[in-house]
Write a protein that holds these residues in place. Structure first.
Motif, PDB file in Angstrom:
ATOM      1  N   GLU A   1       0.732  -1.117   0.173  1.00  9.64           N
ATOM      2  CA  GLU A   1       0.065   0.106   0.087  1.00  9.64           C
ATOM      3  C   GLU A   1       1.004   1.157   0.072  1.00  9.64           C
ATOM      4  O   GLU A   1       0.742   2.154  -0.538  1.00  9.64           O
ATOM      5  CB  GLU A   1      -0.833  -0.116   1.186  1.00  9.64           C
ATOM      6  CG  GLU A   1      -1.951   1.038   1.130  1.00  9.64           C
ATOM      7  CD  GLU A   1      -2.788   1.195   2.400  1.00  9.64           C
ATOM      8  OE1 GLU A   1      -3.499   2.080   2.671  1.00  9.64           O
ATOM      9  OE2 GLU A   1      -2.669   0.064   3.255  1.00  9.64           O
ATOM     10  N   CYS A   2       2.005   1.278   0.651  1.00 10.83           N
ATOM     11  CA  CYS A   2       2.967   2.384   0.776  1.00 10.83           C
ATOM     12  C   CYS A   2       3.521   2.707  -0.496  1.00 10.83           C
ATOM     13  O   CYS A   2       3.774   3.683  -1.085  1.00 10.83           O
ATOM     14  CB  CYS A   2       3.767   2.176   1.779  1.00 10.83           C
ATOM     15  SG  CYS A   2       4.926   3.512   2.275  1.00 10.83           S
ATOM     16  N   ILE A   3       3.989   1.473  -1.245  1.00 12.09           N
ATOM     17  CA  ILE A   3       4.468   1.829  -2.619  1.00 12.09           C
ATOM     18  C   ILE A   3       3.651   2.297  -3.573  1.00 12.09           C
ATOM     19  O   ILE A   3       3.884   3.068  -4.248  1.00 12.09           O
ATOM     20  CB  ILE A   3       4.964   0.226  -2.984  1.00 12.09           C
ATOM     21  CG1 ILE A   3       6.093  -0.422  -2.059  1.00 12.09           C
ATOM     22  CG2 ILE A   3       5.340   0.362  -4.474  1.00 12.09           C
ATOM     23  CD1 ILE A   3       6.758  -1.687  -2.554  1.00 12.09           C
ATOM     24  N   ARG A   4       2.237   1.765  -3.644  1.00 16.77           N
ATOM     25  CA  ARG A   4       1.431   2.296  -4.495  1.00 16.77           C
ATOM     26  C   ARG A   4       1.245   3.926  -3.983  1.00 16.77           C
ATOM     27  O   ARG A   4       1.061   4.648  -4.939  1.00 16.77           O
ATOM     28  CB  ARG A   4       0.000   1.608  -4.525  1.00 16.77           C
ATOM     29  CG  ARG A   4       0.187   0.181  -5.255  1.00 16.77           C
ATOM     30  CD  ARG A   4      -1.370  -0.319  -5.034  1.00 16.77           C
ATOM     31  NE  ARG A   4      -1.980  -0.627  -3.951  1.00 16.77           N
ATOM     32  CZ  ARG A   4      -2.036  -1.575  -3.083  1.00 16.77           C
ATOM     33  NH1 ARG A   4      -1.128  -2.463  -3.618  1.00 16.77           N
ATOM     34  NH2 ARG A   4      -2.456  -1.741  -1.941  1.00 16.77           N
TER      35      ARG A   4
ATOM     36  N   GLY B   1       1.937   9.686  -5.895  1.00 20.75           N
ATOM     37  CA  GLY B   1       2.729  10.937  -5.633  1.00 20.75           C
ATOM     38  C   GLY B   1       3.667  11.163  -6.949  1.00 20.75           C
ATOM     39  O   GLY B   1       3.747  12.334  -7.265  1.00 20.75           O
ATOM     40  N   ASN B   2       4.775  10.343  -7.244  1.00 23.37           N
ATOM     41  CA  ASN B   2       5.540  10.553  -8.305  1.00 23.37           C
ATOM     42  C   ASN B   2       4.892  10.777  -9.426  1.00 23.37           C
ATOM     43  O   ASN B   2       5.421  11.487 -10.383  1.00 23.37           O
ATOM     44  CB  ASN B   2       6.770   9.152  -8.213  1.00 23.37           C
ATOM     45  CG  ASN B   2       7.428   9.129  -6.771  1.00 23.37           C
ATOM     46  OD1 ASN B   2       7.615  10.013  -6.131  1.00 23.37           O
ATOM     47  ND2 ASN B   2       7.859   8.033  -6.734  1.00 23.37           N
TER      48      ASN B   2
ATOM     49  N   LYS C   1       8.446  12.613   1.445  1.00 22.57           N
ATOM     50  CA  LYS C   1       9.794  12.765   1.655  1.00 22.57           C
ATOM     51  C   LYS C   1      10.462  11.441   1.516  1.00 22.57           C
ATOM     52  O   LYS C   1      11.701  11.322   1.498  1.00 22.57           O
ATOM     53  CB  LYS C   1      10.026  13.287   3.148  1.00 22.57           C
ATOM     54  CG  LYS C   1       9.521  14.517   3.366  1.00 22.57           C
ATOM     55  CD  LYS C   1      10.207  15.819   2.715  1.00 22.57           C
ATOM     56  CE  LYS C   1       9.612  17.094   3.361  1.00 22.57           C
ATOM     57  NZ  LYS C   1      10.405  18.135   2.912  1.00 22.57           N
ATOM     58  N   TYR C   2       9.918  10.462   1.113  1.00 24.45           N
ATOM     59  CA  TYR C   2      10.414   9.081   1.190  1.00 24.45           C
ATOM     60  C   TYR C   2      10.215   8.655  -0.186  1.00 24.45           C
ATOM     61  O   TYR C   2       9.288   8.826  -0.854  1.00 24.45           O
ATOM     62  CB  TYR C   2       9.827   8.179   2.144  1.00 24.45           C
ATOM     63  CG  TYR C   2      10.022   8.510   3.814  1.00 24.45           C
ATOM     64  CD1 TYR C   2      11.236   7.792   4.312  1.00 24.45           C
ATOM     65  CD2 TYR C   2       9.638   9.416   4.109  1.00 24.45           C
ATOM     66  CE1 TYR C   2      11.632   8.123   5.459  1.00 24.45           C
ATOM     67  CE2 TYR C   2       9.765   9.386   5.638  1.00 24.45           C
ATOM     68  CZ  TYR C   2      10.878   9.017   6.378  1.00 24.45           C
ATOM     69  OH  TYR C   2      11.277   9.350   7.454  1.00 24.45           O
ATOM     70  N   GLN C   3      11.056   7.625  -0.599  1.00 22.74           N
ATOM     71  CA  GLN C   3      11.113   6.904  -1.918  1.00 22.74           C
ATOM     72  C   GLN C   3      11.415   5.491  -1.704  1.00 22.74           C
ATOM     73  O   GLN C   3      12.115   5.037  -0.622  1.00 22.74           O
ATOM     74  CB  GLN C   3      12.164   7.402  -2.871  1.00 22.74           C
ATOM     75  CG  GLN C   3      11.914   9.097  -3.449  1.00 22.74           C
ATOM     76  CD  GLN C   3      10.484   9.022  -4.186  1.00 22.74           C
ATOM     77  OE1 GLN C   3      10.160   8.158  -4.921  1.00 22.74           O
ATOM     78  NE2 GLN C   3       9.826  10.079  -4.000  1.00 22.74           N
ATOM     79  N   VAL C   4      10.942   4.757  -2.440  1.00 26.40           N
ATOM     80  CA  VAL C   4      11.235   3.116  -2.250  1.00 26.40           C
ATOM     81  C   VAL C   4      12.639   2.791  -3.007  1.00 26.40           C
ATOM     82  O   VAL C   4      13.101   3.045  -4.038  1.00 26.40           O
ATOM     83  CB  VAL C   4      10.249   2.242  -2.994  1.00 26.40           C
ATOM     84  CG1 VAL C   4      10.151   0.806  -2.749  1.00 26.40           C
ATOM     85  CG2 VAL C   4       8.764   2.790  -2.366  1.00 26.40           C
TER      86      VAL C   4
END
Length: 208
Positions: free
Chosen positions: A91-94, A99-100, A149-152
């Protein structure tokens, strides 16, 4: 993402022969740990500022417990967050991908509008409108979220920050905090330029 997961899985199996790890590791807590680190999580190493969010095996625990832990870790601005619960990680990845996508669509549409306007002014209208729409959606629904602020880390470039012996899942999701100052400046500049161009073109059309 598979490459990162494969590296973690192979690293765990090679070092421990595929045995199941303990869900927690005893350590000496600092006085401020309870303020920064969720109940089911803990700092990997102080110098790397890494937090692991473990799978909650307690059937009586509320399902949103891991989500609250993730929110706390993001608000605490930890540089690396490891998410072991599979559903929460996906879910966090999606969410980050949405946002990207909004950011990239706004920038690319704005640049296209500025470029096309040189050839034919009216051709840039749909691109300018799309740039403004994506910029507005990004601003109101995403820009103020701590997740922006975060990226995978899909390639495993930050595995050195994570102690593999403290993981209980072979396929965790790794989030890395990034400085998005330049990204926001580019995003806002292009969107504003496309917006001004769109307003000018609409004004010119109405005057005819």
């Amino acid at each position: 993402q598979r490459s990162c997961q494969g590296i973690i899985s192979s690293g765990i199996n090679a070092e421990y022969g595929g045995t199941q790890f303990a869900m927690s590791v005893e350590r000496v807590k600092r006085p401020s740990d309870n303020d920064l680190v969720p109940v089911e999580s803990y700092l990997c190493e102080e110098q790397t500022d890494c937090v692991i969010i473990h799978e909650v095996l307690d059937t009586h625990a509320p399902p949103e417990k891991s989500e609250r832990e993730l929110d706390k870790a993001m608000l605490a601005k930890h540089s690396t967050i490891v998410i072991e619960p599979h559903l929460l990680g996906e879910e966090c990845i999606r969410y980050i991908r949405v946002g990207n996508a909004l950011h990239k669509t706004s920038v690319l549409s704005g640049l296209t509008a500025l470029g096309v306007s040189v050839v034919h002014s009216t051709w840039s209208l749909p691109f300018g409108g799309m740039s403004l729409a994506c910029a507005a959606a990004y601003h109101f629904s995403w820009q103020h979220d701590p997740a922006c602020k975060y990226q995978v880390d899909t390639m495993g470039h930050y595995l050195h920050r994570i102690p593999l012996e403290q993981l209980s899942s072979p396929e965790p999701v790794i989030l890395v905090r990034r400085d998005d100052t330049v990204r926001k400046k580019l995003h806002n500049t292009v969107a504003c330029a496309a917006g001004l161009l769109l307003c000018y073109q609409l004004y010119s059309i109405l005057r005819q």
